[in-house]
Design a protein around this motif. Structure first.
Motif, mmCIF file in Angstrom:
data_model
loop_
_atom_site.group_PDB
_atom_site.id
_atom_site.type_symbol
_atom_site.label_atom_id
_atom_site.label_comp_id
_atom_site.label_asym_id
_atom_site.label_seq_id
_atom_site.Cartn_x
_atom_site.Cartn_y
_atom_site.Cartn_z
ATOM 1 N N GLU A 69 1.318 -1.120 0.124
ATOM 2 C CA GLU A 69 -0.163 0.452 -0.461
ATOM 3 C C GLU A 69 0.935 1.288 0.386
ATOM 4 O O GLU A 69 2.059 1.582 0.412
ATOM 5 N N LEU A 70 0.615 2.310 -0.567
ATOM 6 C CA LEU A 70 0.921 4.050 -1.093
ATOM 7 C C LEU A 70 0.377 4.966 -0.596
ATOM 8 O O LEU A 70 -1.453 4.763 -0.528
ATOM 9 N N THR A 71 0.655 5.152 -0.140
ATOM 10 C CA THR A 71 0.214 6.136 0.841
ATOM 11 C C THR A 71 1.296 8.188 0.738
ATOM 12 O O THR A 71 1.968 7.706 0.899
ATOM 13 N N GLU A 72 0.907 8.759 -0.474
ATOM 14 C CA GLU A 72 0.917 9.683 -0.687
ATOM 15 C C GLU A 72 0.509 11.433 0.310
ATOM 16 O O GLU A 72 -0.161 10.944 0.033
ATOM 17 N N ALA A 73 1.421 11.873 0.376
ATOM 18 C CA ALA A 73 1.198 13.138 0.895
ATOM 19 C C ALA A 73 0.231 14.018 0.059
ATOM 20 O O ALA A 73 0.141 12.948 -1.596
#
Ligand code: KG4
Ligand code: ZN
Length: 341
Positions: free
Chosen positions: A296-300
């Protein structure tokens, strides 16, 4: 006195050319985030002029503070707030001092605990406004001053596994922008030009001795040589193609090193933050990497990628939970960074 159900933090950020104050609830909800940017003042010099920056911070700090408090409905800080936070490094000494002094003074006057925040932790914590992070995580922090691959074994711990040996990613965008005759900061404009061009020119991606380190100065020099050569022999060239090719090389350098780090460290989550995290090509590349490795990726959020105090409030909350408060005689640390793994 502490009958608060929510923990609300007033945060300050003034490390470079944005003067910002924000009010953040429980580390993940923005009640206000006021950002006064000085970019226009620095543009004619092609970069930040430290003395000009600190003077602007002084001019703006009270106004952004009042606006942030008003917007968030804070009229009784001592009762409504749980803590006050400010960036204490890295950044420009005179600029950092303004936000740090404001934060410490506000904390003292209102009898609130004070939290000192590392600006880089702030950029990474901007992801907390999207969702909570699962650990261990690999954070990719790409800004005008830094390019770091960081290992986060658990919440609020950061170890450097890779860094730039010369220019930061954003700095490379800004220097190439200068070569192409663009205004500072050039990241967004290069992205727009790249959208109209083709990545046909092979600019080199530097190979560094350490697997996870970066180098962008060679790339910048080859863009400079390409442009100079064409200008000298009066040969036409497509500036949009230069922008697209340069952007592609930067995105590849960042994603390839991240790929190596993913394979070696096997994180449960990827975090992308810093001013350059606003770059759409970089975001797409990381979205693909996330799918490929099923991590999983969380981008600002794009609006919170650049410098702002809300991200400092999010990072401060992690310290608040651990009761990591700072003394009021704390000084700024312009070259603050994390330790290498
Ligand atoms: O994080 P930030 O606001 O300030 C520092 O802490 O350094 O990052 C500013 C940097 C500048 O170099 C700017 O050119 C770059 O972020 N930047 C971008 C984009 N938007 C801002 N670089 C590439 N693409 C963008 N869309
Ligand atoms: Zn920054």
């Amino acid at each position: 006195m502490n009958e608060k159900t929510d923990d609300i933090i007033l945060a300050f950020e003034s490390s470079a050319d944005e003067t910002s104050a924000a009010v953040v609830k429980n580390g993940n909800t923005i009640l206000s985030n006021v950002v006064a940017t000085q970019i226009a003042s620095h543009q004619r010099f092609g970069g930040i002029v430290p003395e000009v920056a600190s003077r602007h911070h002084l001019e703006w700090i009270n106004r952004v503070t009042e606006e942030a408090l008003t917007k968030a409905g804070i009229n009784d800080p001592e009762r409504q707030l749980s803590a006050v936070a400010a960036t204490y490094g890295p950044g420009l000494v005179g600029s950092l001092l303004v936000g740090l002094m404001a934060g410490k003074t506000f904390a003292m006057v209102h009898h609130l605990p004070f939290i000192a925040v590392n600006h880089l932790a702030g950029h990474i914590s901007a992801a907390n406004f999207v969702k909570a992070t699962v650990y261990p995580a690999l954070a990719i922090m790409v800004s005008g001053g830094h390019t770091e691959l960081l290992w986060m074994e658990k919440e609020n711990t950061f170890q450097i596994i890779g860094t730039t040996l010369d220019d930061a990613a954003g700095e490379a965008f800004d220097k190439v922008g200068r070569i192409l005759g663009l205004k500072y900061p050039a990241g967004k404009e290069i992205q727009e030009m790249a959208g109209h061009g083709k990545a046909l020119i092979k600019f080199p991606i530097a190979h560094t001795e350490d697997d996870f380190d970066f180098s962008f100065s060679g790339l910048k020099s080859s863009v400079l040589n390409y442009v100079h050569h064409h200008e000298q022999v009066s040969e036409e060239f497509n500036r949009n193609d230069v922008a697209a090719s340069f952007q592609k090389a930067v995105v590849e350098a960042i994603t390839e090193k991240s790929r190596l780090a993913i394979e070696k460290f096997q994180p449960k989550q990827l975090l992308l933050g810093g001013g350059v995290a606003a770059n759409l090509a970089l975001r797409t590349a990381f979205e693909n990497l996330s799918k490929e490795y099923k991590i999983e990726l969380t981008e600002a959020p794009i609006k919170l990628s650049g410098d702002n105090a809300a991200m400092i409030g999010a990072a401060a909350y992690l310290n608040y939970k651990q009761r990591l408060f700072a003394p009021l005689d704390l000084n700024v640390d312009p070259s603050l960074n994390f330790a290498r793994m």
